[in-house]
Motif scaffolding. Structure first.
Motif, PDB file in Angstrom:
ATOM      1  N   ALA A  43      -2.536  35.457  41.206  1.00 41.71           N
ATOM      2  CA  ALA A  43      -1.782  34.385  40.596  1.00 41.71           C
ATOM      3  C   ALA A  43      -0.667  33.862  41.356  1.00 41.71           C
ATOM      4  N   ALA A  44       0.050  35.011  41.916  1.00 43.00           N
ATOM      5  CA  ALA A  44       1.272  34.607  42.705  1.00 43.00           C
ATOM      6  C   ALA A  44       0.897  33.886  43.907  1.00 43.00           C
ATOM      7  N   LEU A  45      -0.448  34.346  44.598  1.00 41.59           N
ATOM      8  CA  LEU A  45      -0.851  33.316  45.790  1.00 41.59           C
ATOM      9  C   LEU A  45      -1.085  31.879  45.305  1.00 41.59           C
ATOM     10  N   ALA A  46      -1.631  31.804  44.061  1.00 40.66           N
ATOM     11  CA  ALA A  46      -1.981  30.349  43.612  1.00 40.66           C
ATOM     12  C   ALA A  46      -0.637  29.769  43.272  1.00 40.66           C
ATOM     13  N   GLY A  47       0.035  30.445  42.769  1.00 35.62           N
ATOM     14  CA  GLY A  47       1.421  29.642  42.618  1.00 35.62           C
ATOM     15  C   GLY A  47       2.202  29.332  43.818  1.00 35.62           C
ATOM     16  N   VAL A  48       2.218  30.274  44.874  1.00 31.69           N
ATOM     17  CA  VAL A  48       2.760  29.875  46.002  1.00 31.69           C
ATOM     18  C   VAL A  48       1.945  28.632  46.871  1.00 31.69           C
ATOM     19  N   ARG A  49       0.845  28.726  46.873  1.00 28.15           N
ATOM     20  CA  ARG A  49      -0.016  27.581  47.515  1.00 28.15           C
ATOM     21  C   ARG A  49       0.498  26.106  46.505  1.00 28.15           C
ATOM     22  N   ALA A  50       0.586  26.316  45.144  1.00 28.93           N
ATOM     23  CA  ALA A  50       0.740  25.309  44.628  1.00 28.93           C
ATOM     24  C   ALA A  50       2.250  24.737  44.828  1.00 28.93           C
ATOM     25  N   GLY A  51       2.978  25.379  45.413  1.00 31.02           N
ATOM     26  CA  GLY A  51       4.618  24.972  45.749  1.00 31.02           C
ATOM     27  C   GLY A  51       5.552  25.310  45.002  1.00 31.02           C
ATOM     28  N   ALA A  52       5.412  26.734  44.102  1.00 27.21           N
ATOM     29  CA  ALA A  52       6.400  27.202  43.637  1.00 27.21           C
ATOM     30  C   ALA A  52       7.865  27.100  44.223  1.00 27.21           C
ATOM     31  N   ALA A  53       8.970  26.649  43.680  1.00 31.76           N
ATOM     32  CA  ALA A  53      10.036  26.942  44.257  1.00 31.76           C
ATOM     33  C   ALA A  53      10.531  28.126  44.279  1.00 31.76           C
ATOM     34  N   GLY A  54      10.262  29.200  43.407  1.00 26.75           N
ATOM     35  CA  GLY A  54      10.898  30.716  43.807  1.00 26.75           C
ATOM     36  C   GLY A  54       9.895  31.659  42.715  1.00 26.75           C
ATOM     37  N   VAL A  55      10.000  32.752  43.235  1.00 23.03           N
ATOM     38  CA  VAL A  55       9.642  34.016  42.362  1.00 23.03           C
ATOM     39  C   VAL A  55      10.552  34.864  42.022  1.00 23.03           C
ATOM     40  N   MET A  56      10.233  35.830  40.882  1.00 26.79           N
ATOM     41  CA  MET A  56      11.328  36.674  40.783  1.00 26.79           C
ATOM     42  C   MET A  56      10.820  38.224  40.676  1.00 26.79           C
TER      43      MET A  56
END
Length: 768
Positions: free
Chosen positions: A252-265
């Protein structure tokens, strides 16, 4: 005199960052990576409005700026902010602008501050829209609906002056004893990935360098593996190997990064002995170097302070996290001392510059240098309860049914007995991380049933027992109410409602001892060893069932409770999860047939805590089960009944065999088609699921099966349709020893069906 380059809105973000960094002192840089204050400490409520505190002014002066401010609009028992002392919707933008104006106008460079708010299931602020919790969202299997809901919440956040939304998305329910299970989309990485993508699209809008004024930057929580802590204990250790981390917890993190998420915690837990906030292999090696992530990494609350035990002192702890790749602190005492870390040679100033640059880049992307203030904006015309009620309605999951009792509108029901500790309590159906609700907000299940029942229907109510413990004083009245009714709706489950008298850790997690002095059974810091319903609720269920009146059990819960065999004891069992303030209306619509049950389980329902883990996609070792009980769940992942019957044909592959090299060119070399037929008398929205099982081949041991696709189709009574799934690299790939996702030669079983336990399969050979 010309404006400096960083003030030029037409200049590339990277150039603006570089120019601004060159003008900053070491103290100003350290101030930009700190998020020290609690937002509710920056203002005081006065008879004439809100005033900024001296503590806030001193904080800004100390660093000649402020990187980020957390929770300006947060209200809950932990913060101590109430409807009387907090910031309502009418004042949100004005107070935010006052904070921003002070920072911009009273600092040397006028760098705006990022205003960071919690948005776990709607905006956690007074008058903010409260959505059903993520576990309910996952039960909809409808990412498009969630994207719409996330966009509405992000619009509210920006309209009130916020910029950054903190949203749980990356954790998985691998152990339902964990109190934060409600914050997860489910137990499956593929399902979580689809909802994470929808979240990023909804909150941030179209991909690009700029984030629009009606959207927010999203920080995805928590990276990584926090849902796999030992014993289901919050913030405990994980015992994950690299393969389990990549195959399950990073998808899910990789999917969020590829979707362009501005940040992770960065998560609290450790991986391979190192807490995530200090893990260079995780935050730099995987996230930045392998995935190419250029966004912001935020620490969780006080997480960097925990590193003092490893590093020896706060200065070294801050340097350790900064070198690992953590950019922005949260409340800790270590990052304020980063200037000392630089002077002591524990970390290079260039490393600090990199982190500061990421903070500044996000401020440029949000347009804060050009539009630092929110001003007055038109309110979204969408009724605040409408989107939440839609999500709640689609999340209600029919787990068991005798085929006769529901929907209630189809039977002659003169009297309905509504019973149980969750029947008439809106706070117990809205989940953790929620602000106090205004009086009159929401609809309990009891209120929903009373509103939905046909004229002339007598609806009675009895609480029956407490939410926790074994107090049975209300049992006789509940039994009498059920005995005189045509049907009894028994509303059981749990609660994450934070009480004003509860104790909290410094990071906001609830402190609940083994004696359960408060009626919290779920939420952050509220982990359970036993998953069965509490003693009083179990006794109430047995007593009501013994009356002979048909019993419909509705579970309002933030985790899947372990369920006994209710065959013969309950005519129907539904899970409503935590459906939000307006969830009572959604439940009533399903009970009376105004809406069809559409939810599907995003998580397996165990028989007991003793059989954990019970997730569907474990390794396929052919284990037969325990001597004293089956190893299978009570209800499997993907399961959910409707008020009709649906038949699945045998899946058909467009090719029985395909060469592995065809998966490397980006094409879709084959497909899987299945015919689905509504064989009953009511319409249905069916969730058709695609699973893959590796039978032979590969370089690692296969899993029992893995979800690789789903499609929701609407079928009228008697109607049929063919559903076609592409079978491509993402469908068949596994994580190789080279550390990459790739399709390996072998034999695969491609299955379709209504759940992980009810599939029909076709065989596919992938040749070398």
């Amino acid at each position: 005199m010309s404006e400096p380059l960083f003030r030029d809105p037409e200049a590339p973000v990277a150039d603006r960052v570089r120019d601004l960094l060159s003008r900053m002192t070491l103290t100003e840089k350290v101030g930009q990576v700190n998020q020290r204050m609690y937002g509710w400490d920056t203002y005081e409520r006065t008879p004439s409005g809100h005033r900024l505190t001296d503590a806030f002014r001193a904080e800004v002066a100390a660093w000649n700026g402020m990187g980020a401010l957390y929770g300006l609009q947060r209200a809950d028992p932990w913060s101590g902010v109430t409807a009387e002392t907090g910031i309502g919707a009418a004042d949100g933008a004005r107070v935010s602008d006052a904070v921003q104006r002070h920072v911009v106008e009273n600092t040397r460079l006028g760098i705006p501050v990022l205003l960071v708010e919690e948005m776990p299931h709607g905006l956690q602020a007074l008058d903010g829209t409260v959505l059903p919790v993520n576990l309910a969202v996952g039960a909809t299997w409808n990412p498009e609906l969630y994207e719409e809901a996330a966009a509405l919440a992000a619009g509210q956040l920006r309209a009130r002056g916020g910029h950054v939304a903190l949203v749980s998305a990356l954790d998985l329910v691998r152990d339902p004893r964990w109190g934060r299970a409600e914050e997860c989309f489910g137990e499956d990485p593929y399902l979580a990935a689809r909802f994470t993508e929808a979240l990023v699209r909804g909150v941030q809008g179209p991909p690009g360098d700029r984030i629009g004024p009606d959207r927010a930057a999203v920080v995805l929580k928590h990276f990584a593996g926090q849902g796999a802590t030992v014993g289901g204990r919050n913030s405990a250790a994980t015992e994950l190997g690299a393969r389990e981390l990549h195959e399950i917890h990073l998808v899910a993190a990789l999917a969020g990064v590829r979707a362009g998420a501005a940040g992770v915690m960065a998560a609290y837990n450790e991986f391979d002995g190192v807490p995530c906030a200090a893990s260079h292999p995780l935050l730099t090696g995987i996230l930045r170097e392998r995935w190419g992530f250029g966004g912001l990494v935020m620490a969780d609350g006080l997480a960097i302070d925990r590193l003092v035990r490893l590093a020896g002192d706060p200065v070294a702890a801050g340097a350790l996290a900064l070198r690992a790749g953590t950019d922005l602190s949260l409340w800790d005492d270590c990052y304020p001392r980063l200037a000392e870390a630089v002077r002591r040679g524990l970390v290079e100033e260039s490393t600090l510059d990199t982190a500061v640059g990421r903070v500044l880049a996000l401020k440029f992307r949000l347009g804060l240098f050009e539009r630092p203030y929110t001003g007055v904006r038109e309110a979204d015309p969408t009724p605040v309860e409408q989107i939440g009620e839609r999500v709640a309605r689609e999340s209600v999951t029919l787990l068991a049914h005798d085929g006769v009792t529901l929907p209630l509108a189809g039977r002659r029901v003169g009297r309905v007995a509504v019973i149980g500790p969750n029947a008439d309590c809106v706070p117990q159906q809205i989940g953790d991380y929620t602000a106090p609700q205004r009086p009159g907000t929401g609809s309990s299940v009891l209120a929903g049933i009373r509103a939905a029942a046909p004229d002339g229907t007598d609806v009675t109510y009895a609480r029956g027992c407490g939410l926790v413990g074994g107090d049975l004083l209300g049992l006789p009245g509940a039994v009498a109410s059920a005995a005189g009714a045509d049907v009894a709706v028994l509303v059981l489950g749990g609660s994450s409602a934070r009480e004003s008298g509860a104790r909290f850790d410094a990071n906001g997690a609830a402190v609940v001892t083994s004696g359960n002095p408060v009626e919290m059974t779920c939420g952050e810091g509220v982990d359970l060893a036993e998953l069965s319903l509490p003693e009083g609720q179990s006794a109430l269920l047995d007593a009501v069932a013994a009356t002979g009146t048909p019993v419909v059990v509705v579970l309002v819960q933030g985790r899947p409770h372990a369920l006994p065999d209710l065959t013969g004891g309950a005519a129907a069992v539904l899970s409503a999860w935590y459906p939000g303030p307006w969830g009572g209306r959604a439940v009533a619509d399903v009970l009376f047939g105004a809406a069809e049950p559409q939810g599907r389980l995003p998580v397996s329902v165990p028989r007991s805590a003793a059989q954990l883990p019970v997730f569907y996609n474990g390794k396929d070792h052919g284990y037969r089960g325990y001597v004293d009980q089956p190893a299978t769940p009570r209800h499997p992942f993907g399961h959910g009944l409707s008020y009709t019957t649906v038949e699945y044909g045998t899946p058909r592959l467009s090719l029985p065999s395909v060469a592995v090299d065809l998966f490397g060119d980006g094409t879709r070399p084959l497909s899987c088609t299945v015919r689905v037929t509504n064989t009953g008398g009511r319409p249905v929205r069916e969730t058709v699921q695609l699973y893959v099982r590796r039978v032979l081949g590969g370089t690692s041991w296969p899993r029992v099966r893995e979800l690789r696709g789903f499609v929701r189709v609407e079928l009228a009574p008697g109607a049929s349709t063919e559903v076609t799934f592409p079978v491509d690299a993402r469908t068949l790939a596994s994580f190789t020893y080279a550390g990459e996702w790739a399709v390996e030669p072998g034999e695969f079983a491609i299955g379709t069906g209504p759940s992980s336990r009810s599939t029909r399969e076709a065989r596919l050979t992938v040749t070398a």
